[in-house]
Design an enzyme around this catalytic site. Structure first.
Site, PDB file in Angstrom:
ATOM      1  N   LYS A 173       0.851  -1.188   0.000  1.00 39.87           N
ATOM      2  CA  LYS A 173       0.000   0.000   0.000  1.00 39.87           C
ATOM      3  C   LYS A 173       0.887   1.239   0.000  1.00 39.87           C
ATOM      4  O   LYS A 173       1.751   1.402   0.855  1.00 39.87           O
ATOM      5  CB  LYS A 173      -0.916   0.049   1.233  1.00 39.87           C
ATOM      6  CG  LYS A 173      -1.962   1.140   1.069  1.00 39.87           C
ATOM      7  CD  LYS A 173      -2.723   1.469   2.342  1.00 39.87           C
ATOM      8  CE  LYS A 173      -2.111   2.572   3.150  1.00 39.87           C
ATOM      9  NZ  LYS A 173      -1.963   3.861   2.445  1.00 39.87           N
ATOM     10  N   GLY A 226       6.896   4.198   8.752  1.00 34.51           N
ATOM     11  CA  GLY A 226       6.006   5.345   8.932  1.00 34.51           C
ATOM     12  C   GLY A 226       6.108   5.848  10.348  1.00 34.51           C
ATOM     13  O   GLY A 226       7.111   5.616  11.040  1.00 34.51           O
ATOM     14  N   SER A 227       5.052   6.499  10.799  1.00 40.05           N
ATOM     15  CA  SER A 227       5.106   7.129  12.120  1.00 40.05           C
ATOM     16  C   SER A 227       4.957   6.104  13.247  1.00 40.05           C
ATOM     17  O   SER A 227       4.385   5.022  13.055  1.00 40.05           O
ATOM     18  CB  SER A 227       4.008   8.178  12.235  1.00 40.05           C
ATOM     19  OG  SER A 227       2.754   7.544  12.173  1.00 40.05           O
ATOM     20  N   THR A 228       5.434   6.487  14.404  1.00 37.09           N
ATOM     21  CA  THR A 228       5.313   5.619  15.582  1.00 37.09           C
ATOM     22  C   THR A 228       3.830   5.414  15.912  1.00 37.09           C
ATOM     23  O   THR A 228       3.407   4.316  16.285  1.00 37.09           O
ATOM     24  CB  THR A 228       6.077   6.258  16.761  1.00 37.09           C
ATOM     25  OG1 THR A 228       7.441   6.417  16.341  1.00 37.09           O
ATOM     26  CG2 THR A 228       6.041   5.386  18.001  1.00 37.09           C
ATOM     27  N   GLY A 231       2.543   2.782  13.659  1.00 33.37           N
ATOM     28  CA  GLY A 231       3.144   1.510  14.067  1.00 33.37           C
ATOM     29  C   GLY A 231       2.358   0.873  15.208  1.00 33.37           C
ATOM     30  O   GLY A 231       2.053  -0.331  15.190  1.00 33.37           O
ATOM     31  N   GLU A 249       9.892   0.352  10.991  1.00 34.95           N
ATOM     32  CA  GLU A 249      10.874   1.450  10.946  1.00 34.95           C
ATOM     33  C   GLU A 249      10.066   2.710  11.196  1.00 34.95           C
ATOM     34  O   GLU A 249       9.247   3.105  10.360  1.00 34.95           O
ATOM     35  CB  GLU A 249      11.542   1.535   9.570  1.00 34.95           C
ATOM     36  CG  GLU A 249      12.357   0.319   9.172  1.00 34.95           C
ATOM     37  CD  GLU A 249      13.667   0.202   9.929  1.00 34.95           C
ATOM     38  OE1 GLU A 249      13.953   1.023  10.806  1.00 34.95           O
ATOM     39  OE2 GLU A 249      14.400  -0.757   9.633  1.00 34.95           O
ATOM     40  N   CYS A 283      13.169  10.769   8.652  1.00 29.50           N
ATOM     41  CA  CYS A 283      13.064  10.152   9.975  1.00 29.50           C
ATOM     42  C   CYS A 283      14.323  10.321  10.805  1.00 29.50           C
ATOM     43  O   CYS A 283      14.290  10.457  12.019  1.00 29.50           O
ATOM     44  CB  CYS A 283      12.776   8.665   9.802  1.00 29.50           C
ATOM     45  SG  CYS A 283      13.941   7.844   8.696  1.00 29.50           S
ATOM     46  N   GLU A 384       8.339  14.520  17.271  1.00 27.32           N
ATOM     47  CA  GLU A 384       8.868  14.598  15.910  1.00 27.32           C
ATOM     48  C   GLU A 384       8.062  15.631  15.129  1.00 27.32           C
ATOM     49  O   GLU A 384       6.835  15.557  15.080  1.00 27.32           O
ATOM     50  CB  GLU A 384       8.756  13.221  15.241  1.00 27.32           C
ATOM     51  CG  GLU A 384       9.395  13.192  13.870  1.00 27.32           C
ATOM     52  CD  GLU A 384       9.221  11.848  13.167  1.00 27.32           C
ATOM     53  OE1 GLU A 384       8.118  11.282  13.237  1.00 27.32           O
ATOM     54  OE2 GLU A 384      10.180  11.379  12.549  1.00 27.32           O
TER      55      GLU A 384
HETATM   56  P1  NAD Z   1       2.167   7.614   8.595  1.00 24.13           P
HETATM   57  O1  NAD Z   1       2.380   6.682   9.716  1.00 24.13           O
HETATM   58  O2  NAD Z   1       1.151   8.673   8.736  1.00 24.13           O
HETATM   59  O3  NAD Z   1       1.771   6.815   7.281  1.00 24.13           O
HETATM   60  C1  NAD Z   1       2.597   5.781   6.767  1.00 24.13           C
HETATM   61  C2  NAD Z   1       1.728   4.802   6.000  1.00 24.13           C
HETATM   62  O4  NAD Z   1       0.847   4.165   6.919  1.00 24.13           O
HETATM   63  C3  NAD Z   1       0.861   5.441   4.925  1.00 24.13           C
HETATM   64  O5  NAD Z   1       0.821   4.580   3.807  1.00 24.13           O
HETATM   65  C4  NAD Z   1      -0.503   5.506   5.603  1.00 24.13           C
HETATM   66  O6  NAD Z   1      -1.578   5.502   4.698  1.00 24.13           O
HETATM   67  C5  NAD Z   1      -0.481   4.237   6.428  1.00 24.13           C
HETATM   68  N1  NAD Z   1      -1.405   4.213   7.573  1.00 24.13           N
HETATM   69  C6  NAD Z   1      -1.881   5.253   8.282  1.00 24.13           C
HETATM   70  N2  NAD Z   1      -2.698   4.807   9.264  1.00 24.13           N
HETATM   71  C7  NAD Z   1      -2.734   3.455   9.175  1.00 24.13           C
HETATM   72  C8  NAD Z   1      -3.367   2.421   9.913  1.00 24.13           C
HETATM   73  N3  NAD Z   1      -4.156   2.684  10.943  1.00 24.13           N
HETATM   74  N4  NAD Z   1      -3.138   1.132   9.564  1.00 24.13           N
HETATM   75  C9  NAD Z   1      -2.306   0.845   8.542  1.00 24.13           C
HETATM   76  N5  NAD Z   1      -1.698   1.777   7.780  1.00 24.13           N
HETATM   77  C10 NAD Z   1      -1.901   3.077   8.102  1.00 24.13           C
HETATM   78  O7  NAD Z   1       3.591   8.220   8.253  1.00 24.13           O
HETATM   79  P2  NAD Z   1       3.949   9.281   7.143  1.00 24.13           P
HETATM   80  O8  NAD Z   1       3.416  10.599   7.585  1.00 24.13           O
HETATM   81  O9  NAD Z   1       3.575   8.755   5.806  1.00 24.13           O
HETATM   82  O10 NAD Z   1       5.534   9.266   7.198  1.00 24.13           O
HETATM   83  C11 NAD Z   1       6.237  10.018   8.101  1.00 24.13           C
HETATM   84  C12 NAD Z   1       6.663   9.160   9.279  1.00 24.13           C
HETATM   85  O11 NAD Z   1       7.415   8.052   8.825  1.00 24.13           O
HETATM   86  C13 NAD Z   1       7.578   9.912  10.219  1.00 24.13           C
HETATM   87  O12 NAD Z   1       7.229   9.597  11.546  1.00 24.13           O
HETATM   88  C14 NAD Z   1       8.947   9.356   9.896  1.00 24.13           C
HETATM   89  O13 NAD Z   1       9.888   9.453  10.920  1.00 24.13           O
HETATM   90  C15 NAD Z   1       8.620   7.932   9.563  1.00 24.13           C
HETATM   91  N6  NAD Z   1       9.675   7.352   8.743  1.00 24.13           N
HETATM   92  C16 NAD Z   1      10.506   6.420   9.315  1.00 24.13           C
HETATM   93  C17 NAD Z   1      11.562   5.887   8.579  1.00 24.13           C
HETATM   94  C18 NAD Z   1      12.498   4.861   9.167  1.00 24.13           C
HETATM   95  O14 NAD Z   1      13.177   4.199   8.398  1.00 24.13           O
HETATM   96  N7  NAD Z   1      12.575   4.703  10.473  1.00 24.13           N
HETATM   97  C19 NAD Z   1      11.755   6.292   7.280  1.00 24.13           C
HETATM   98  C20 NAD Z   1      10.887   7.236   6.726  1.00 24.13           C
HETATM   99  C21 NAD Z   1       9.841   7.750   7.467  1.00 24.13           C
END
Ligand code: NAD
Length: 486
Positions: A173, A226-228, A231, A249, A283, A384
């Protein structure tokens, strides 16, 4: 651009509209123009993608690693051949300047490497008398991959390539903010030779299709970046469904420690790039910088000068190195944090408003923002921000700065600058972080060392050497053999 792109779902090697026929508009964060109409995957589309992946699993996993590797290597070639187009799609959808686009090269390395590395290995043992025991590494079946928007192709490649090389089939996705490069790769999946159902690419919002993936009973593992916050939601969904394996991650709040014997020019160069590259939407960006008191003025002046020289504007212009934020929501969040920082007692020493003199009314650029002297417990030191906002605070002693650096729920990447080798080793050991840069800062890393975070920054480690293991189950076989002896 000729007109908005129609980005459909890619299921079973076919582009299809969402079953509900719903779609959403994707706007350029620089011009505000609609750049794409994107299909919004429904729960039923997730079911269809999983069913296609499930049906493809048996024959895909039965192929030899060499056969599975062929389409991967072709994908690497395609990505490099269309590198400029991919950079442009990202610039249009989420504003990453084409000058900062490293993602295609990264993706090609991963597809090429896993195109050759799909040789999963267990081990054997003669340590139980009367037995020849063995362990096997086997693919899970259908795995889910959910990626963010800040470097979509990086995450597509570092997860899809090892997952399918290991013999799994995948449902990926994309992020609702940046689906276009994944949509482009989907156009090459069949041509590269992936059989129907091996790689399915869906788009849409997290609370609909993402949540459905987290809860899906036929998805046995999810790799998520994605975000904590998200996660946690996926972990809960996994617990509420089939306890699927999760690899995370997540976010960061990286510290950079600048000791008084450091090369100040090099420290400024490294830390300024770390926080302002990709407009702070990284991140591992060092969003907290701690400078030893005696060098504060010199560091700050040099840092301010470097930040003031960022070239803002149209992200599709190769001269620009500081683009807009990904979308309106991200823009508003970052400006809200700038206001919070102004209220929490620190000083703002560059760009009071966060934005000024933006080129167009729709331009979502936030200029580099520098705070100093923020209280350590203030919100902008703890949360963050994911934007071009940095805090430069000071310290007196080594123990003090280690305590400050570690006083966070994140632990992704920490940097330190010093010429004292013993101090570098001592401090590196004491920092609670998955990655440490010594006399360098993020995004400096390496292909083969584990990438990932401690504490709330994640649960897994990814790299050319580590990633395939996330997509393999282990089985032990206890094989009794008459006469084999002890
Ligand atoms: P996000 O968590 O908002 O979204 C990431 C993905 O998760 C998107 O595809 C979103 O549609 C999906 N998502 C959202 N809610 C969901 C749910 N309830 N169930 C399943 N999927 C869901 O993050 P973002 O705003 O897209 O990205 C930014 C974040 O990602 C920041 O916190 C950043 O630090 C982190 N990030 C981490 C790394 C790493 O390697 N550690 C790398 C890049 C980004």
């Amino acid at each position: 651009m000729k007109g908005p792109i129609e980005a459909q779902l890619f299921i079973n090697n076919k582009f299809v509209p969402a079953s509900s026929d719903e779609s959403f508009a994707l706007h350029s964060p620089y011009t505000g123009e609609v750049v794409a109409k994107v299909a919004e995957a429904s729960v039923s589309d997730v079911d269809s993608a999983v069913a296609a992946a499930d049906a493809a699993f048996r024959s895909w996993s039965a192929l030899s690693p060499i056969e599975r590797g062929k389409p991967l290597k072709k994908m690497a070639d395609k990505i490099m051949a269309f590198k400029s187009e991919l950079a442009e799609l990202e610039a249009l959808s989420m504003g990453k300047p084409i000058s900062a686009y490293m993602d295609a090269g990264y993706a090609a390395v991963h597809f090429n490497y896993f195109g050759e590395a799909g040789y999963a290995q267990g081990h054997t043992s003669l340590n139980t008398p009367g037995f020849l025991n063995m362990s096997l590494k086997q693919p899970f079946g259908v795995v889910g991959i959910i990626i963010p928007w800040n470097a979509p192709l990086v995450f597509f490649s570092k997860k899809v390539a090892p997952a399918v090389a290991a013999g799994n089939t995948v449902v990926l996705k994309t992020s609702e903010k940046a689906p276009l490069t994944s949509w482009k790769l989907a156009q090459w999946i069949e041509e590269c030779g992936f059989p129907p159902g091996v790689v399915n690419v869906i788009h849409g919002h997290g609370l609909i299709s993402g949540n459905a993936m987290g809860l899906h009973m036929r998805i046995r593992a999810i790799s998520f970046t994605g975000s904590t916050r998200t996660g946690r939601a996926i972990q809960i969904a996994s617990a509420q469904s089939n306890l699927k394996k999760v690899v995370f991650e997540l976010g960061g709040k990286g510290p950079a420690l600048i000791f008084e014997d450091a090369d100040i020019e090099a420290a400024v160069q490294g830390t300024e790039f770390s926080i302002f590259w990709n407009s702070g939407q990284t991140c591992m960006a060092n969003s907290r910088i701690y400078v030893q008191e005696s060098i504060r003025e010199k560091f700050l002046e040099t840092f301010k000068k470097a930040a003031s020289q960022r070239r803002m504007g149209d992200p599709t212009d190769a001269k620009v190195n500081h683009g807009p934020l990904a979308d309106k929501a991200q823009f508003e969040t970052v400006l809200k944090y700038v206001d919070i920082g102004k209220e929490s007692g620190g000083k703002l020493v560059l760009n009071e408003n966060g934005t000024k003199a933006n080129a167009t009314a729709e331009d979502l650029t936030v200029h580099p923002v520098i705070f100093t002297d923020q209280p350590e417990d203030s919100k902008i030191m703890k949360e963050e921000i994911f934007g071009p906002v940095v805090v430069i605070n000071t310290f007196k002693t080594e123990d003090e700065v280690i305590a400050k650096a570690n006083d966070t729920e994140f632990g992704l990447y920490a940097a330190l600058y010093t010429k004292d080798l013993e101090r570098a080793l001592r401090v590196s050991k004491k920092l609670e972080s998955g990655m440490i840069g010594v006399n360098c800062a993020s995004p400096q890393g390496s292909w083969d060392l584990p990438f990932g975070g401690w504490k709330g920054s994640g649960t897994g480690r990814e790299s050319l050497l580590e990633s395939m293991d996330h997509f393999l189950e282990t089985k032990s076989i206890y094989f009794k053999v008459t006469g084999i002896g002890g």
